[in-house]
Design a protein around this motif. Structure first.
Motif, PDB file in Angstrom:
ATOM      1  N   VAL A 172      11.885  -2.394  -9.654  1.00 38.34           N
ATOM      2  CA  VAL A 172      10.963  -2.363  -8.885  1.00 38.34           C
ATOM      3  C   VAL A 172      10.149  -3.968  -9.537  1.00 38.34           C
ATOM      4  CG1 VAL A 172       8.644  -1.450  -9.606  1.00 38.34           C
ATOM      5  CG2 VAL A 172      10.717  -0.036  -9.141  1.00 38.34           C
ATOM      6  N   LEU A 173       9.460  -4.680  -8.875  1.00 35.06           N
ATOM      7  CA  LEU A 173       9.097  -5.976  -8.346  1.00 35.06           C
ATOM      8  C   LEU A 173       7.129  -4.975  -8.276  1.00 35.06           C
ATOM      9  CD1 LEU A 173      11.017  -8.491  -6.200  1.00 35.06           C
ATOM     10  CD2 LEU A 173      11.206  -7.954  -8.352  1.00 35.06           C
ATOM     11  N   VAL A 174       6.791  -4.647  -7.651  1.00 37.95           N
ATOM     12  CA  VAL A 174       5.350  -4.291  -7.688  1.00 37.95           C
ATOM     13  C   VAL A 174       5.367  -2.557  -7.183  1.00 37.95           C
ATOM     14  CG1 VAL A 174       5.278  -5.507  -4.752  1.00 37.95           C
ATOM     15  CG2 VAL A 174       3.826  -4.863  -6.213  1.00 37.95           C
ATOM     16  N   GLU A 175       4.698  -2.730  -7.447  1.00 36.76           N
ATOM     17  CA  GLU A 175       4.329  -0.683  -7.487  1.00 36.76           C
ATOM     18  C   GLU A 175       2.434  -0.288  -8.257  1.00 36.76           C
ATOM     19  OE1 GLU A 175       7.194   1.888  -8.657  1.00 36.76           O
ATOM     20  OE2 GLU A 175       6.131   3.963  -8.039  1.00 36.76           O
ATOM     21  N   PRO A 176       1.543  -0.394  -6.951  1.00 34.44           N
ATOM     22  CA  PRO A 176       0.100  -0.564  -7.345  1.00 34.44           C
ATOM     23  C   PRO A 176      -0.027   0.651  -7.919  1.00 34.44           C
ATOM     24  CG  PRO A 176      -0.160  -1.627  -5.448  1.00 34.44           C
ATOM     25  CD  PRO A 176       2.216  -1.135  -5.631  1.00 34.44           C
ATOM     26  N   ALA A 177       0.868   2.418  -7.829  1.00 36.44           N
ATOM     27  CA  ALA A 177       0.477   3.331  -8.623  1.00 36.44           C
ATOM     28  C   ALA A 177       0.778   3.230  -9.910  1.00 36.44           C
ATOM     29  CB  ALA A 177       1.213   4.163  -7.466  1.00 36.44           C
ATOM     30  N   LEU A 208       2.938 -11.195   0.644  1.00 36.63           N
ATOM     31  CA  LEU A 208       3.191  -9.517  -0.457  1.00 36.63           C
ATOM     32  C   LEU A 208       4.806  -9.943  -1.514  1.00 36.63           C
ATOM     33  CD1 LEU A 208       2.169  -7.113   1.858  1.00 36.63           C
ATOM     34  CD2 LEU A 208       0.990  -7.805   0.328  1.00 36.63           C
ATOM     35  N   ILE A 209       5.833 -10.209  -0.602  1.00 34.46           N
ATOM     36  CA  ILE A 209       6.728 -10.535  -1.347  1.00 34.46           C
ATOM     37  C   ILE A 209       7.024 -10.476  -1.740  1.00 34.46           C
ATOM     38  CG2 ILE A 209       9.429 -10.791  -0.360  1.00 34.46           C
ATOM     39  CD1 ILE A 209       9.188  -9.712   2.338  1.00 34.46           C
ATOM     40  N   ALA A 210       6.644 -12.231  -1.788  1.00 32.32           N
ATOM     41  CA  ALA A 210       6.280 -13.069  -2.739  1.00 32.32           C
ATOM     42  C   ALA A 210       5.491 -13.231  -3.853  1.00 32.32           C
ATOM     43  CB  ALA A 210       5.839 -14.597  -1.663  1.00 32.32           C
ATOM     44  N   GLY A 211       4.883 -11.889  -3.802  1.00 27.79           N
ATOM     45  CA  GLY A 211       4.000 -11.773  -4.763  1.00 27.79           C
ATOM     46  C   GLY A 211       2.562 -12.501  -4.921  1.00 27.79           C
ATOM     47  N   LEU A 212       2.005 -13.557  -3.551  1.00 28.36           N
ATOM     48  CA  LEU A 212       0.881 -14.613  -3.267  1.00 28.36           C
ATOM     49  C   LEU A 212      -0.129 -13.123  -2.829  1.00 28.36           C
ATOM     50  CD1 LEU A 212       2.583 -17.381  -1.238  1.00 28.36           C
ATOM     51  CD2 LEU A 212       1.932 -17.060  -4.039  1.00 28.36           C
ATOM     52  N   ARG A 213       0.358 -11.631  -2.432  1.00 26.35           N
ATOM     53  CA  ARG A 213      -0.866 -11.241  -2.639  1.00 26.35           C
ATOM     54  C   ARG A 213      -0.471  -9.673  -3.604  1.00 26.35           C
ATOM     55  NH1 ARG A 213      -4.563 -11.989   1.801  1.00 26.35           N
ATOM     56  NH2 ARG A 213      -3.915 -14.207   3.177  1.00 26.35           N
ATOM     57  N   GLN A 214      -0.762  -8.948  -3.303  1.00 20.02           N
ATOM     58  CA  GLN A 214      -0.588  -7.984  -3.869  1.00 20.02           C
ATOM     59  C   GLN A 214      -1.219  -6.372  -3.237  1.00 20.02           C
ATOM     60  OE1 GLN A 214      -1.646  -6.919  -7.924  1.00 20.02           O
ATOM     61  NE2 GLN A 214      -3.048  -9.095  -8.630  1.00 20.02           N
ATOM     62  N   PRO A 215      -0.413  -5.393  -2.957  1.00 19.13           N
ATOM     63  CA  PRO A 215      -0.297  -4.110  -2.176  1.00 19.13           C
ATOM     64  C   PRO A 215      -1.057  -3.297  -2.587  1.00 19.13           C
ATOM     65  CG  PRO A 215       1.472  -4.061  -3.076  1.00 19.13           C
ATOM     66  CD  PRO A 215       1.164  -5.431  -3.459  1.00 19.13           C
ATOM     67  N   ASP A 216      -1.692  -2.786  -0.979  1.00 23.33           N
ATOM     68  CA  ASP A 216      -3.258  -2.076  -1.695  1.00 23.33           C
ATOM     69  C   ASP A 216      -2.372  -0.155  -2.539  1.00 23.33           C
ATOM     70  OD1 ASP A 216      -5.833  -3.194  -1.309  1.00 23.33           O
ATOM     71  OD2 ASP A 216      -5.125  -2.314   0.988  1.00 23.33           O
ATOM     72  N   ALA A 217      -0.239  -0.264  -1.735  1.00 22.04           N
ATOM     73  CA  ALA A 217      -0.084   0.496  -2.145  1.00 22.04           C
ATOM     74  C   ALA A 217       1.363   0.220  -1.373  1.00 22.04           C
ATOM     75  CB  ALA A 217      -0.429   1.853  -1.628  1.00 22.04           C
ATOM     76  N   GLY A 218       2.256   1.427  -2.253  1.00 22.92           N
ATOM     77  CA  GLY A 218       3.964   0.720  -1.895  1.00 22.92           C
ATOM     78  C   GLY A 218       4.613   0.197  -3.157  1.00 22.92           C
ATOM     79  N   VAL A 219       5.788   0.387  -2.562  1.00 23.87           N
ATOM     80  CA  VAL A 219       6.743  -0.590  -3.479  1.00 23.87           C
ATOM     81  C   VAL A 219       7.403  -1.662  -3.246  1.00 23.87           C
ATOM     82  CG1 VAL A 219       8.191   1.011  -2.690  1.00 23.87           C
ATOM     83  CG2 VAL A 219       8.417   0.530  -4.697  1.00 23.87           C
ATOM     84  N   ILE A 220       8.112  -2.689  -4.300  1.00 31.37           N
ATOM     85  CA  ILE A 220       8.853  -3.433  -3.434  1.00 31.37           C
ATOM     86  C   ILE A 220       9.494  -3.602  -4.351  1.00 31.37           C
ATOM     87  CG2 ILE A 220       9.513  -5.792  -3.143  1.00 31.37           C
ATOM     88  CD1 ILE A 220       6.577  -6.489  -2.564  1.00 31.37           C
ATOM     89  N   ARG A 221      11.373  -2.951  -4.088  1.00 29.29           N
ATOM     90  CA  ARG A 221      11.997  -3.336  -5.191  1.00 29.29           C
ATOM     91  C   ARG A 221      13.812  -3.896  -4.890  1.00 29.29           C
ATOM     92  NH1 ARG A 221      12.522   2.147  -3.378  1.00 29.29           N
ATOM     93  NH2 ARG A 221      11.223   3.978  -4.637  1.00 29.29           N
ATOM     94  N   TRP A 222      13.821  -4.746  -5.561  1.00 30.56           N
ATOM     95  CA  TRP A 222      14.573  -6.133  -5.380  1.00 30.56           C
ATOM     96  C   TRP A 222      16.540  -5.393  -6.571  1.00 30.56           C
ATOM     97  CZ3 TRP A 222      16.636  -9.623  -2.249  1.00 30.56           C
ATOM     98  CH2 TRP A 222      17.843 -10.583  -2.915  1.00 30.56           C
ATOM     99  N   HIS A 223      16.631  -4.681  -5.645  1.00 34.09           N
ATOM    100  CA  HIS A 223      18.579  -4.450  -6.490  1.00 34.09           C
ATOM    101  C   HIS A 223      17.865  -3.237  -7.396  1.00 34.09           C
ATOM    102  CE1 HIS A 223      21.551  -6.563  -4.582  1.00 34.09           C
ATOM    103  NE2 HIS A 223      20.600  -8.026  -5.388  1.00 34.09           N
TER     104      HIS A 223
END
Lengths: 232, 221
Positions: free
Chosen positions: B60-65, B42-57
């Motif tokens: 936003v790397l991923v945020e399904p909403a 999920l962190i690497a981006g090989l899977r997509q989360p259903d919900a939530g957020v990843i931030r790097w500094h």
């Protein structure tokens, strides 16, 4: 050793088989990838359609090709008006006929090799900065090379043997569409044609055997190079 | 600094993970099937989360909403797999340079000869992965990930396929990487002693739940 007519049939067969292999590669690999990795509605139907020519009497695809690509057919008219191309009763039509018949044989090994690739290798590539296309070109495709090679040789060999769809779609015109099998058939129908028929039969058997042996040898070598096998 | 708050569900398995990684090494332990590898994917981006957020500094790397999903090749996150996952059709050198070449010259953190020296793999460059021992494979895999100049390194059971003798040979290299290169690492292992060799900051995962303990704090919305 061969009469001009026999040599002509042999050369025509080689030409048709070569172009069948070349033009089949791109759609074959694309279809194999879709069937191996794709998730879409109608996939089972596409799978069945690709393999249908294997189980139909060859005269059926041949006749359908004639209806579609003949002078009166919709695809035939369009090709003629747009590109000035005429496939019916022309050697290029023989290429199309053997392509349709050979596609399942091309798709099957390629699809299998796509399925056998460890998808984590592709994930590793993505996580090293390569996008989907670059990953496909530098990882997936080279790793599927043995399957692609086998598929290409099978398509080539199948084309050498194609009879029913070809004679139905493009007829049996000496020098234009009379490939090896059609020439053999024609000689067998003639009184006193046994000797030339036998010469061509032996050539057919030799060619088919050579193609299959070459495919085996090349695959083994390629698999060694790709690291699938040890040096043994 | 990496912050994440993720929700992912497939079948009966549900992964809930909140955490924050701000440099150094964090070990992630837990029984197999707990979801450790899924969290890395999920962190690497090989899977997509259903919900939530990843931030790097803060980015936003991923945020399904909000429909945000940065593909793995744009995240600059290095990944080392359990059995190395070296490309079998490429030589060791080509493997090492695979990610290095994709990185613009100005963004490269290390020189290839520095990494090959650090990991002692200079003598393997012309070989194919099938001719390497397990330990050599892992060192090459580590070098390949490092030469990609990642800003975060995820290691998924990198030593699990090695016997304890080989582990003892690789762990010093990992210490070297930790001490000299300064790339933050998330180190997954089911063997806690192996992790303790590298760090005393431990996270635990069990049945899809991440417990960051005193080392990690949960992040607010």
């Amino acid at each position: 050793m061969l009469t001009p007519a026999e040599a002509e049939a042999l050369a025509l067969s080689a030409k048709v088989a070569f172009w069948c292999m070349v033009t089949g590669l791109l759609p074959g690999v694309a279809l194999a990838w879709l069937l191996a990795r794709g998730r879409f509605p109608g996939k089972a139907l596409l799978d069945a359609l690709v393999h249908l020519p294997m189980v139909l009497p060859p005269v059926v695809p041949g006749y359908l090709l004639l209806l579609a690509f003949g002078r009166q057919g919709p695809a035939g008219q369009w090709l003629n008006e747009t590109f000035g191309l005429n496939l019916s009763f022309h050697w290029t039509g023989a290429v199309l006929a053997s392509l349709v018949m050979g596609l399942p044989l091309l798709v099957q090994p390629v699809r299998l090799s796509f399925q056998l690739i460890d998808s984590r290798l592709e994930q590793a590539s993505r996580s090293l900065g390569a996008g989907p296309w670059r990953t496909f070109l530098t990882i997936t495709l080279p790793l599927a090379a043995p399957g692609i090679l086998v598929g290409a040789i099978l398509a080539f060999s199948r084309s050498l043997g194609e009879f029913g769809a070809t004679i139905t779609f493009v007829g049996n015109i000496a020098g234009e569409t009379r490939t090896l099998p059609l020439a053999i058939y024609s000689y067998i129908q003639q009184p006193g044609g046994e000797a030339p028929a036998w010469r061509l039969i032996l050539i057919s058997v030799g060619l088919a055997l050579a193609a299959l042996l070459a495919s085996n040898a090349l695959t083994r070598r390629l698999q060694r190079q790709l690291g699938y096998r040890d040096h043994a | 600094m990496l912050e994440f708050d993720l929700h992912w569900q497939r079948g009966g398995f549900c992964l809930q993970a909140q955490g924050r990684l701000d440099g150094g090494v964090i070990g992630l332990c837990g029984p197999s099937g707990a979801g450790k590898s899924t969290l890395l994917a999920l962190i690497a981006g090989l899977r997509q989360p259903d919900a939530g957020v990843i931030r790097w500094h803060g980015k936003v790397l991923v945020e399904p909403a909000r429909g945000v999903f940065l593909p793995p090749e744009q995240r600059r996150i290095g990944l080392v797999f359990q059995d190395g996952c070296l490309f079998p059709h490429l030589t060791v050198q080509q493997n090492l340079l695979y990610g290095y070449r994709r990185r613009p010259a100005g963004e490269r953190l290390f020189r290839p000869d520095a990494i090959t020296a650090l990991l002692d793999i200079g003598h393997l460059l012309t070989r194919r992965p099938r001719d390497l021992s397990g330990g050599e494979k892992q060192r090459v895999a580590l070098g390949r990930a490092l030469l990609y100049s990642p800003s975060l390194l995820l290691l998924d059971e990198p030593l699990a396929s090695l016997d304890s003798h080989r582990k003892q040979q690789i762990l010093p290299f990992l210490q070297q990487v930790r001490d000299t290169l300064g790339i933050p690492m998330l180190y997954v292992s089911h063997a806690e002693d192996e992790v303790r060799y590298l760090t005393d900051r431990l996270w635990h995962m069990e049945a899809g739940r991440l417990h960051t303990g005193p080392a990690g704090k949960s992040i607010g919305p």
